[in-house]
Design a protein around this motif. Sequence first.
Motif, PDB file in Angstrom:
ATOM      1  N   PRO A 255      45.234  24.520  53.316  1.00 24.40           N
ATOM      2  CA  PRO A 255      44.531  25.312  52.311  1.00 24.40           C
ATOM      3  C   PRO A 255      43.744  24.352  51.280  1.00 24.40           C
ATOM      4  CG  PRO A 255      46.611  24.913  51.591  1.00 24.40           C
ATOM      5  CD  PRO A 255      46.496  24.396  52.914  1.00 24.40           C
ATOM      6  N   GLY A 256      43.715  23.039  51.396  1.00 29.83           N
ATOM      7  CA  GLY A 256      42.886  21.972  50.476  1.00 29.83           C
ATOM      8  C   GLY A 256      41.464  21.734  51.137  1.00 29.83           C
ATOM      9  N   VAL A 257      41.285  22.003  52.413  1.00 28.52           N
ATOM     10  CA  VAL A 257      39.894  21.921  52.943  1.00 28.52           C
ATOM     11  C   VAL A 257      39.752  23.337  53.934  1.00 28.52           C
ATOM     12  CG1 VAL A 257      40.058  19.500  53.090  1.00 28.52           C
ATOM     13  CG2 VAL A 257      41.599  20.641  55.029  1.00 28.52           C
ATOM     14  N   GLY A 258      40.077  24.299  53.237  1.00 36.43           N
ATOM     15  CA  GLY A 258      39.367  25.633  53.776  1.00 36.43           C
ATOM     16  C   GLY A 258      40.027  25.949  55.056  1.00 36.43           C
TER      17      GLY A 258
ATOM     18  N   LEU B 203      38.753  14.053  50.140  1.00 36.24           N
ATOM     19  CA  LEU B 203      39.958  13.411  50.320  1.00 36.24           C
ATOM     20  C   LEU B 203      41.036  13.557  49.357  1.00 36.24           C
ATOM     21  CD1 LEU B 203      41.518  11.577  52.240  1.00 36.24           C
ATOM     22  CD2 LEU B 203      40.273   9.454  51.063  1.00 36.24           C
ATOM     23  N   PRO B 204      40.729  13.388  47.912  1.00 37.02           N
ATOM     24  CA  PRO B 204      41.777  13.203  46.761  1.00 37.02           C
ATOM     25  C   PRO B 204      42.530  14.482  46.734  1.00 37.02           C
ATOM     26  CG  PRO B 204      39.560  12.532  46.024  1.00 37.02           C
ATOM     27  CD  PRO B 204      39.336  12.891  47.387  1.00 37.02           C
ATOM     28  N   PRO B 205      42.159  15.586  46.959  1.00 38.14           N
ATOM     29  CA  PRO B 205      42.804  17.067  46.974  1.00 38.14           C
ATOM     30  C   PRO B 205      44.043  16.855  48.018  1.00 38.14           C
ATOM     31  CG  PRO B 205      40.620  17.538  46.618  1.00 38.14           C
ATOM     32  CD  PRO B 205      40.576  16.102  47.142  1.00 38.14           C
ATOM     33  N   LEU B 206      43.825  16.010  49.020  1.00 34.80           N
ATOM     34  CA  LEU B 206      44.753  16.008  50.206  1.00 34.80           C
ATOM     35  C   LEU B 206      45.815  14.895  49.854  1.00 34.80           C
ATOM     36  CD1 LEU B 206      42.575  16.210  53.225  1.00 34.80           C
ATOM     37  CD2 LEU B 206      43.513  17.853  51.827  1.00 34.80           C
ATOM     38  N   VAL B 207      45.356  13.831  49.310  1.00 33.49           N
ATOM     39  CA  VAL B 207      46.402  12.526  49.376  1.00 33.49           C
ATOM     40  C   VAL B 207      46.480  12.147  47.919  1.00 33.49           C
ATOM     41  CG1 VAL B 207      45.876  11.875  51.602  1.00 33.49           C
ATOM     42  CG2 VAL B 207      44.602  11.039  49.933  1.00 33.49           C
ATOM     43  N   GLY B 208      45.658  12.413  46.990  1.00 32.00           N
ATOM     44  CA  GLY B 208      45.762  11.938  45.622  1.00 32.00           C
ATOM     45  C   GLY B 208      44.538  11.209  44.935  1.00 32.00           C
TER      46      GLY B 208
END
Length: 408
Positions: free
Chosen positions: A210-213, A251-256
């Motif tokens: 969900p973090g990348v559509g 990238l940050p929304p996926l891994v921090g």
Amino acid sequence: MPERRPVLVVGAGPVGMTAALALTARGVPVTVLEAGPRGRVRPGSRALFVHRQSLRLLERARPGLGARIAAYGTTWRTRRTLYRGREVFARTNSPAADGGELPAFASLRQVDTERFLFEACVSAGVEFCWDAEVSDARVAGDEVVVSAADGRRWTSGHVVAADGARSAVRRALYIPLEGDRSEGYHVVVDVAEPGDDGLPVERVFHYEHPGVGGRSVLRVPFTGGFQVDIQCRADDPPESFGSEEAVRRWLPPLVGERYGDQVLWVSRYHFLRKVAASFADPKGRVLLIGEAAHLFPPFGARGMNSGMADAVAAAEAVSAARRDPSRATAAVGEFAAARRAAAVFNSAAAGTALAHLRPRRWGRVRQRAAAALAPVVPRCGSWLEHAPYGPRHGPPGALPGRPSAGRY
């Protein structure tokens, strides 16, 4: 005048250097021709996994080499799969009971694998010719004449071509690559791990993140960091996901947030499934291995590992041909048939993985149903975990431990 060498290997990548070590182990003097300069470093992680079978082949070619690569690489024990933010599979394997056994795999950047291989080649006395961009290869009787772009020429009884997807040797022999290219593309990103308190050392595959559509994402650790692979759609503009600026955004929304400034490398690739029409010339003097002979999608880690198996099988064939010239054509023919059969199998296995990763309508319905049932039917979660990497068994009739057969 051309310089005479017993055996030439074209290409100093991991597959070419494996071939050089395997030939040297069989007492065959070898010279490696490399287009790049001495000390050249290729960017990015590229091929991450060196599987146990490959580690064993390297250990046999140069005792201690497989163990050194395994000791340096990362071996994660936890696999985790999520579907739209919900975990559907997780498993942690226990450490091997025998600490002396090579691990199931080692995860490290290809540049590190090449470093270990090069050190082993130098120690074994392999000769390297740098800045030797091969432009032509011609079979003339029982000799092969290899020409470089700068005018240098070499002759040899056998040539092992490991010069990659755009192989000049393969083109000179008019051997086509047969196969296809898929729609859509993937973006792969190397990220440095800045400290010991980073992300868990585990492989994570996330369906429709969900973090990348709703695009699927794979995260794989390696020594010093991790790789993130995002599956883009055919109509996604490359600048939306494949540029460094775009990566620092998604990238940050996926891994921090801490990893936004830790990006080491960004690349974009398409799925290619291609196999050379033949793995040797009609006279059995030139043998194709690695990406000079086949191209697979990266899921399943078949590329470099199958190339290493090609390399050892090619060394066996060349060694046999030199020992008994009367069997030279047969030895190379057996190599070409066995390794092409393995490549066709791997290509089909990659196609199975591709069909799962880019499913049609009913495929998506099946994945959704499996995710819904996973909490009460563990087999559904296992299927979702295994399917993105294709079948894990080898070709029918394969003999375990043989580089001409087996999984790769």
